[in-house]
Design an enzyme around this catalytic site. Structure first.
Site, PDB file in Angstrom:
ATOM      1  N   HIS B 441       0.813  -1.228   0.000  1.00 16.82           N
ATOM      2  CA  HIS B 441       0.000   0.000   0.000  1.00 16.82           C
ATOM      3  C   HIS B 441       0.843   1.273   0.000  1.00 16.82           C
ATOM      4  CE1 HIS B 441      -0.572   0.127   4.699  1.00 16.82           C
ATOM      5  NE2 HIS B 441       0.644  -0.206   4.387  1.00 16.82           N
ATOM      6  N   GLU B 442       0.195   2.355  -0.374  1.00 14.16           N
ATOM      7  CA  GLU B 442       0.856   3.671  -0.548  1.00 14.16           C
ATOM      8  C   GLU B 442       1.982   3.612  -1.571  1.00 14.16           C
ATOM      9  OE1 GLU B 442      -0.971   5.652   0.721  1.00 14.16           O
ATOM     10  OE2 GLU B 442      -1.874   4.550   2.371  1.00 14.16           O
ATOM     11  N   GLY B 443       1.764   2.868  -2.632  1.00 11.24           N
ATOM     12  CA  GLY B 443       2.771   2.757  -3.684  1.00 11.24           C
ATOM     13  C   GLY B 443       3.618   1.524  -3.475  1.00 11.24           C
TER      14      GLY B 443
END
Lengths: 601, 601
Positions: B441-443
């Site tokens: 998550h978050e890239g």
């Protein structure tokens, strides 16, 4: 998304191109079989897998067995599925005809089992342990034990376990304290506690046959005082029907991160009047017999690691081929259509890594399985002996490498799928959890590495070690005929040299330095050896692929063989060079871990 | 077994010996604080963690939130625990006094948060996202948005989310299609579907403030046509009380492998009449604003990876110190007592690896947290600018390295504990599952690596890259004063040289070769850079330890510092040499992944 359980093309490649399983039909034991019957068995397994196991795979994971204090509850669909396996005969695929078996080569049974394992999570674990238990008894039990216990296990009416681990000693079997006292009738009374007994209680069979390690009163301490007993859950009446309760009590179920379909139990033997146990073989020789089962179980564990790696790989390839997202770095136009993520180089890298791990591991476990067959059924005494030497030597690697790299492959399957890989809508997160047990059970990675260095390598003047290296040299020599394989053959030559130097240094350190220091990096040695073995098996696969490409096969096969060559290249460029890091630690007898003191943590 | 949530001695080392946090009290913003108030906050967090979160940690994992079609159900104890955090003020520890905050330095808040995270699983995720959401609005929203939404979030009455991902585009934000249509009153009507929205629905707060990325009618395609909106679950009445439902519907909950306390939701915006959204900042600039939150979230993700690694490490150390099993290889006497497993060299190796990963990662995320403070509150403009440059550059590494190596540490925690690590009686299997989300998550790691190579490295004529290398050179120069650190300083010198050569080659390839090929191994570049950064932070720690040892501290501290030196040595000998394998792939612009074709899989 359609579930592709296994890559059928790759299994065919393994069975018939890499390992020439068809040639097995010339052996007496397998004379009734041919490639068609082999394929039918594998196909039957696939059908059962898809019909009975796949629909309940997730339910088995989310509805783990429960114990209400009296009984274990498992979802009833599992029994239906296992019954289907037993009715098909696949449950005893490799057993003798007279014991209800199909006398199939283990490598074919393993290919069939792969479908069932992928579809059934660890639901098939009950059968596999039962088979290994029966095999042990058949090899080391007397006629009465075989007649009484093996037959119903082959038929699927009874199931088997191996009961070794105890709360106080864990992996250190020499410290186990379960007691056996001889009774006047020649049987024994068993008392003690065992933990982590897979399939230790359930309602899937009429009876459960525990193989229990225990110490007979007055036996010597350590591993030389351990005996092996058959301790059934229920005693049998004279007519073979189920009789009295044998005082084997379920003390509790463990709740595991994965492999949830298979009960993991704490068992109390003989808390009331003592459980009746029947001695297997001679007194005090129990651990030797147990190793018959344990060696088989170790190959099963390696196979589980490999098969789960293949399963995650297959699933993430399917996903990547069908999921559009983003554009290549070269495309700056936001109006252009998205590409499927399999076009992204980093996704291809993660798929290649999985392929290299999964198919490398699969080749290793099938090789080991074939050796286990060869040591019994190969035509000449020399061939049988040679297979025995190789298998004995390679067992710690066959157990460990797929167990360690299988979970890494599964982690990459998750990563390819992003958020979709982390949720239980897709099975890859389950594979990742299931596979994490494999480096632990049947001897941890650390224990395997000590087995390799202290027993397997030095044994019989390095006989197994030398035989293994000789096999690699044969492959290297063959590869030299193919210029396109030169990069790999020369790199493997160098890797074998690194392995040799490292081995010599470590063995020298073991005899001249503090043994605790000399063995401090044994796991790195095992990892190094494993990588060289996998590189060797990839070279073998590349030779087959190169030959096949030269014959200009049709496009689908051409693609398949090109994939083999690229996966081999991936392993040689991204993985094999790591052995130099490990070798360097070993040849310098690095003391970091040895020097570290408990109080410094 | 007693739960040691964090290693308090190590946290003190990080805060006051490695990063002179006490010096922060000389800054205007922190003038009311001193070391004592810092410690009180951390200690309060510890007390809340032990009292409210630890007792429900396992329950949060096994009772994941459910959705009955109308309402989300989370065990009510979580609200009690979160309320306790908010009442203590720690929920808004870093915020301004006038917004109800405590004006604490982020690094102190991070140390306090670590206790809450370890004890609460991801229960604290709701607060952390709320803080990041509020920080974004405070930076980019107008006075009305701040007054209306930030204040109740700081008070814990409202919670916040970031709603970016959509089913059709995933990580490729430029392809998102959620629509925004301007209404006559200046607000917008939002319609569209979002997935994987953490904390997207629950009953823990009076309202939920979604920050939603959407495309205003007629906006350009791609990332330049994205705007940001506040879309609350409930509208507010004029007096600020909760008003009408804003047509934000929960379409479903995802069931995750880990992090189960935090709902992951599919949300439908505006299915009936359109959800009302309030524009943040300017039209079409939404992604830029969202990066304010995303950069903060990326540091939070790295911190989660690090903290979970520390948690597993602590737990497995405690276990290893208290679990007797087996004997050393040098002891052949089965009568001799068993040793605690922490005596076994391979267990020490696995603990050292965890220590090297966990404390290396912790140093990195606290360094990043301090930079995020320095860029706002450092005394001079130059210092603030310098911190900004470093943080901006390092964010992909701060996010990724702990996320990738944290789960590896957790896997080793399981392995140290064997079967006991695989069952839910102990929390390490949960840490392993929870931590596996962080590389996603978050890239994802892949996305971070492209950010590093295509944006962060080339930016402003390699400004951030050069500044980072210069920091390392300063440390190397300092280390040269200590002969015992010579091994490390010379190895880091060489590693920086390898990094430089590699960077030059990759940048050259990016401008002269096919860009898709040049970037094919970007993840290996990120991994290489990460390893060099961690080696640097270990050298920094070793300098502190070496100085402290020279002062002959009392025994417990002496042990602590010796441990630091050995963990550093572990990293330099077992981990850092791997950069040569990765560098070699990069300087040769290895084409394996690029060449692989989808049909070959």
């Amino acid at each position: 998304m359609p579930a592709t359980l296994m890559n059928q093309r790759d299994l065919e490649f393994m069975l018939y191109e890499l390992f020439d399983s068809e040639a097995l039909t010339s052996r007496d034991r397998y004379q009734d079989h041919d490639r068609q019957t082999f394929n039918e068995v594998v196909n039957t397994a696939k059908i059962i897998a898809e019909k009975y196991f796949l629909p309940i795979r997730q339910k088995l994971d989310t509805h783990q067995p429960t114990f209400d204090g009296k009984k274990v509850h498992i979802i009833p669909e599992l029994k239906t599925a296992i019954d289907a396996v037993n009715e098909s005969g696949i449950g005893a695929a490799t057993a003798d005809y007279e014991l209800g078996g199909m006398q199939l080569p283990p490598i074919i049974a393993s290919a069939a089992g792969a479908y069932l394992s992928v579809a059934g999570g660890v639901g098939m674990g009950y059968n596999m342990l039962t088979t290994a238990n029966a095999n042990l008894l058949q090899a080391h039990g007397n006629a009465e034990l075989i007649e009484t216990w093996v037959k119903p296990m082959r038929e699927g009416r009874f199931m088997g376990t191996m009961a070794m681990t105890e709360p106080g000693s864990g992996s250190a079997l020499g410290d186990l304290i379960t007691k056996a006292v001889k009774a006047d009738d020649g049987t024994y009374r068993i008392t003690g506690n065992k933990i982590y007994i897979s399939g230790g209680d359930h309602d899937l069979s009429d009876n459960i046959v525990h193989l229990v390690l225990a110490r007979i009163q007055g036996a010597p301490k350590g591993v030389k005082g351990i005996s092996l007993f058959v301790v059934p859950k229920f005693l049998l009446n004279d007519d073979g029907s189920i009789g009295a309760d044998n005082d084997v009590a379920l003390a509790g179920l463990f709740h595991k991160m994965g492999g949830r379909a298979q009960t993991s139990t704490a068992l109390s033997f003989g808390e009331k009047q003592g459980s009746i146990g029947y001695l297997v073989g001679e007194e005090h020789c129990g651990l030797k017999y147990m190793f018959h089962m344990m060696n088989e179980a170790r190959i099963m564990v390696g196979t589980s690691g490999a098969v789960l790696a293949v399963a995650g790989y297959q699933y993430s390839v399917d996903y990547a081929k069908n999921r559009p997202q983003g554009r290549l770095p070269s495309c700056k136009d936001p109006q252009s259509p998205m590409v499927n993520i399999i076009e992204h180089a980093d996704v291809k890298r993660m798929l290649l890594a999985q392929k290299a791990y999964a198919e490398g591991a699969m080749a290793l476990v099938l090789y080991g399985t074939q050796l286990s067959d060869d040591e019994l059924t190969a035509v000449t005494v020399e061939q049988r002996q040679h297979a025995h030497i190789l298998l004995d030597f390679l067992t710690p690697i066959i157990k460990t490498w797929p167990s360690e790299y299988g979970p890494k492959a599964n982690s990459l399957a998750i990563q390819v799928m992003g958020g979709h890989g982390y949720i239980n809508e897709h099975p890859v997160e389950m594979f990742y959890r299931d596979n994490r047990l494999n480096p632990i059970h049947e001897g941890t990675t650390g224990i395997q590495s000590l087995d390799l260095l202290t027993r397997k390598v030095p044994m019989n003047n390095l006989q197994g070690y030398k035989a293994t290296l000789a096999e690699m040299v044969i492959t290297i020599d063959e590869a030299k005929h193919y210029p396109s394989l030169h990069e790999f053959s020369s790199q493997l030559t160098q890797a074998v040299a690194t392995l040799s130097t490292t081995t010599e240094t470590v063995l020298a350190a073991m005899s001249t330095k503090n043994i605790d220091l000399a063995l401090a990096n044994s796991v790195k040695y095992l990892e190094l050896f494993g990588h060289v073995i996998i590189a060797w098996l990839w070279l073998k696969q590349s030779i087959v692929a190169t030959k096949a490409i030269a014959e200009q096969p049709h496009q689908a096969d051409m693609d398949f063989y090109q994939g083999k060559l690229l996966a081999c290249q991936y392993f040689y460029r991204f993985e094999l060079p790591k052995i130099n890091v490990w070798s360097n630690l070993l040849v310098t007898t690095d003391s970091t871990s040895f020097d570290m003191q408990p109080d410094w943590f």
